[in-house]
Enzyme design. Structure first.
Site, PDB file in Angstrom:
ATOM      1  N   SER A  82       0.890  -1.085  -0.200  1.00  0.00           N
ATOM      2  CA  SER A  82       0.043  -0.043   0.019  1.00  0.00           C
ATOM      3  C   SER A  82       1.155   1.092   0.033  1.00  0.00           C
ATOM      4  CB  SER A  82      -0.949  -0.191   1.375  1.00  0.00           C
ATOM      5  OG  SER A  82      -1.213   1.257   1.592  1.00  0.00           O
ATOM      6  N   GLU A  84       0.464   3.345   1.823  1.00  0.00           N
ATOM      7  CA  GLU A  84       0.463   3.948   3.273  1.00  0.00           C
ATOM      8  C   GLU A  84       1.812   3.598   3.873  1.00  0.00           C
ATOM      9  OE1 GLU A  84      -1.824   5.448   5.738  1.00  0.00           O
ATOM     10  OE2 GLU A  84      -2.724   5.988   3.833  1.00  0.00           O
ATOM     11  N   TYR A 106      -1.656   0.044  10.497  1.00  0.00           N
ATOM     12  CA  TYR A 106      -2.031  -0.512   9.176  1.00  0.00           C
ATOM     13  C   TYR A 106      -0.656  -0.396   8.251  1.00  0.00           C
ATOM     14  CZ  TYR A 106      -3.760  -1.020   4.487  1.00  0.00           C
ATOM     15  OH  TYR A 106      -4.036  -1.174   3.167  1.00  0.00           O
TER      16      TYR A 106
HETATM   17  O1  G4F Z   1     -10.528   6.805   2.121  1.00  0.00           O
HETATM   18  P1  G4F Z   1      -9.622   6.755   3.342  1.00  0.00           P
HETATM   19  O2  G4F Z   1     -10.125   6.279   4.572  1.00  0.00           O
HETATM   20  O3  G4F Z   1      -8.317   5.930   2.780  1.00  0.00           O
HETATM   21  P2  G4F Z   1      -6.763   5.651   3.007  1.00  0.00           P
HETATM   22  O4  G4F Z   1      -6.677   6.049   4.529  1.00  0.00           O
HETATM   23  O5  G4F Z   1      -6.161   6.711   2.214  1.00  0.00           O
HETATM   24  O6  G4F Z   1      -6.593   4.289   2.754  1.00  0.00           O
HETATM   25  C1  G4F Z   1      -6.782   3.675   1.711  1.00  0.00           C
HETATM   26  O7  G4F Z   1      -5.940   3.656   0.699  1.00  0.00           O
HETATM   27  C2  G4F Z   1      -4.815   3.033   0.941  1.00  0.00           C
HETATM   28  C3  G4F Z   1      -3.715   3.192  -0.218  1.00  0.00           C
HETATM   29  O8  G4F Z   1      -3.256   4.214  -0.286  1.00  0.00           O
HETATM   30  C4  G4F Z   1      -5.045   1.257   1.270  1.00  0.00           C
HETATM   31  F1  G4F Z   1      -3.743   0.954   1.562  1.00  0.00           F
HETATM   32  C5  G4F Z   1      -6.018   1.592   2.416  1.00  0.00           C
HETATM   33  O9  G4F Z   1      -6.243  -0.090   3.001  1.00  0.00           O
HETATM   34  C6  G4F Z   1      -7.100   2.217   1.962  1.00  0.00           C
HETATM   35  O10 G4F Z   1      -7.751   1.483   0.843  1.00  0.00           O
HETATM   36  O11 G4F Z   1      -9.049   8.167   3.834  1.00  0.00           O
HETATM   37  C7  G4F Z   1      -8.324   8.817   2.583  1.00  0.00           C
HETATM   38  C8  G4F Z   1      -8.162  10.123   3.383  1.00  0.00           C
HETATM   39  C9  G4F Z   1      -7.408  10.225   4.537  1.00  0.00           C
HETATM   40  O12 G4F Z   1      -6.469  11.410   4.621  1.00  0.00           O
HETATM   41  C10 G4F Z   1      -8.660  10.579   5.664  1.00  0.00           C
HETATM   42  O13 G4F Z   1      -8.009  11.312   6.771  1.00  0.00           O
HETATM   43  O14 G4F Z   1      -9.423  10.939   3.721  1.00  0.00           O
HETATM   44  C11 G4F Z   1      -9.240  11.587   4.750  1.00  0.00           C
HETATM   45  N1  G4F Z   1     -10.846  11.906   5.435  1.00  0.00           N
HETATM   46  C12 G4F Z   1     -11.589  12.921   5.579  1.00  0.00           C
HETATM   47  N2  G4F Z   1     -12.462  12.580   6.178  1.00  0.00           N
HETATM   48  C13 G4F Z   1     -11.590  10.872   5.573  1.00  0.00           C
HETATM   49  C14 G4F Z   1     -12.573  11.240   6.035  1.00  0.00           C
HETATM   50  N3  G4F Z   1     -11.463   9.306   5.605  1.00  0.00           N
HETATM   51  C15 G4F Z   1     -12.556   8.661   5.889  1.00  0.00           C
HETATM   52  N4  G4F Z   1     -12.446   7.364   5.807  1.00  0.00           N
HETATM   53  N5  G4F Z   1     -13.840   9.015   6.372  1.00  0.00           N
HETATM   54  C16 G4F Z   1     -13.888  10.497   6.564  1.00  0.00           C
HETATM   55  O15 G4F Z   1     -14.662  10.990   7.108  1.00  0.00           O
END
Ligand code: G4F
Length: 279
Positions: A82, A84, A106
């Site tokens: 990832s 990440e 993670y």
């Molecule tokens: O959609 P996210 O939760 O994805 P994240 O953390 O980037 O991880 C995903 O991608 C990775 C590959 O780069 C994978 F390995 C992992 O398994 C997963 O599929 O969050 C994306 C961004 C973050 O910066 C988070 O802080 O969106 C921001 N965010 C802002 N508001 C939010 C929210 N994320 C989530 N989930 N929910 C919110 O309300």
């Protein structure tokens, strides 16, 4: 997967049970193994580091070890690494030589999985490859991830819901691509004679703010009227920015992403609008 159930066979297994994974490999004798299973929600990994680390690290180790028992069958193995793993990035954009600097359990579990996969390749000569995949989204994305959280809220609000969508850090930037492009890259890795490690991403980054603006804009709404910031959704250690340099995948796998950012957002919103009454 309801639509394709008639064409596939499902076998129950658990990342927590070496025996279950061994028995599936014994029964199926697969040509290719795509290891995508994990506790994959970064936000949750801050609430439960122990299960994230245990399941993701041990599960990868169990599966690699089970595949190794059948080394004569020349099973090809793919590990879902990832972006990440780059965490608080040391350089921009990130490629296969960029130093890992994970910011969550993670991310740490994925760095460990990456090294386990590499070590099984080097020590036991497995055809084991690592994809270092940047964010890949689609209408099948889970509702806990920000893209689907937004696209589904857009559909609900467009259909009359008066709710406010609660989000965390809207400034975070991600290299978002369409999952169907990324799956092709995984498959291409296993079609090669030699295994390797590949960064897979679009080479374009967008903020959560831009995603929300585009998704609400697609149905004629102003996102600012429908979103509130919830401090509880801000992560204790955030990954601010991720941007892929996929030159190696482009050159060696002849891989190119086909779906643009705009088309990805539209695909997700349109799908949720179409199915809103089914959920
Ligand atoms: O959609 P996210 O939760 O994805 P994240 O953390 O980037 O991880 C995903 O991608 C990775 C590959 O780069 C994978 F390995 C992992 O398994 C997963 O599929 O969050 C994306 C961004 C973050 O910066 C988070 O802080 O969106 C921001 N965010 C802002 N508001 C939010 C929210 N994320 C989530 N989930 N929910 C919110 O309300």
């Amino acid at each position: 997967i309801r639509k394709i159930l008639k064409d596939i066979n499902l076998h129950a297994g658990s990342l927590e049970s070496y025996a279950s994974l061994f028995n599936i490999i014994l029964k199926i004798k697969p040509n290719e193994v795509y290891h995508l299973a994990a506790q994959s929600y970064v936000g949750y990994s801050f609430e439960d580091e122990f299960s994230t680390l245990n399941i993701n690290i041990n599960g990868t180790h169990y599966l690699l070890s089970a595949v190794k028992e059948f080394a004569d069958s020349k099973i090809k193995f793919y590990f879902a690494g990832s972006s990440e793993m780059f965490g608080k990035v040391k350089s921009v954009p990130q490629n296969e030589d960029t130093v890992f600097n994970p910011r969550s359990s993670y991310g740490i579990s994925k760095v460990t999985g990456f090294h386990l996969t590499k070590n099984y390749r080097e020590a036991y000569k497995l055809h084991a490859s690592n994809g270092i995949l940047f964010n890949h989204e689609s209408p099948r994305r889970g509702f806990e991830f920000v893209t689907r959280k937004i696209s589904h809220a857009v559909a609900r609000i467009k259909n009359g819901s008066k709710e406010k969508l609660k989000l965390g850090n809207m400034k975070a930037k991600r290299d978002w691509g369409h999952a169907k492009d990324f799956v092709e890259a995984m498959w291409l890795m296993l079609q090669r004679d030699n295994p390797g490690d590949y960064v897979v991403g679009t080479g374009e980054e967008h903020s959560v703010d831009e995603f929300a603006k585009k998704a609400f804009g697609h149905v004629g709404l102003n996102y600012k009227d429908h979103i509130v910031i919830d401090q509880k959704l801000i992560r204790p250690a955030e990954v601010d920015t991720l941007l892929a340099d996929s030159s190696k995948a482009k050159k060696i796998l002849n891989w190119e992403p086909k779906v643009s950012f705009d088309d990805l957002v539209i695909d997700m919103v349109e799908n949720d609008l179409k199915n809103i009454n089914l959920v």
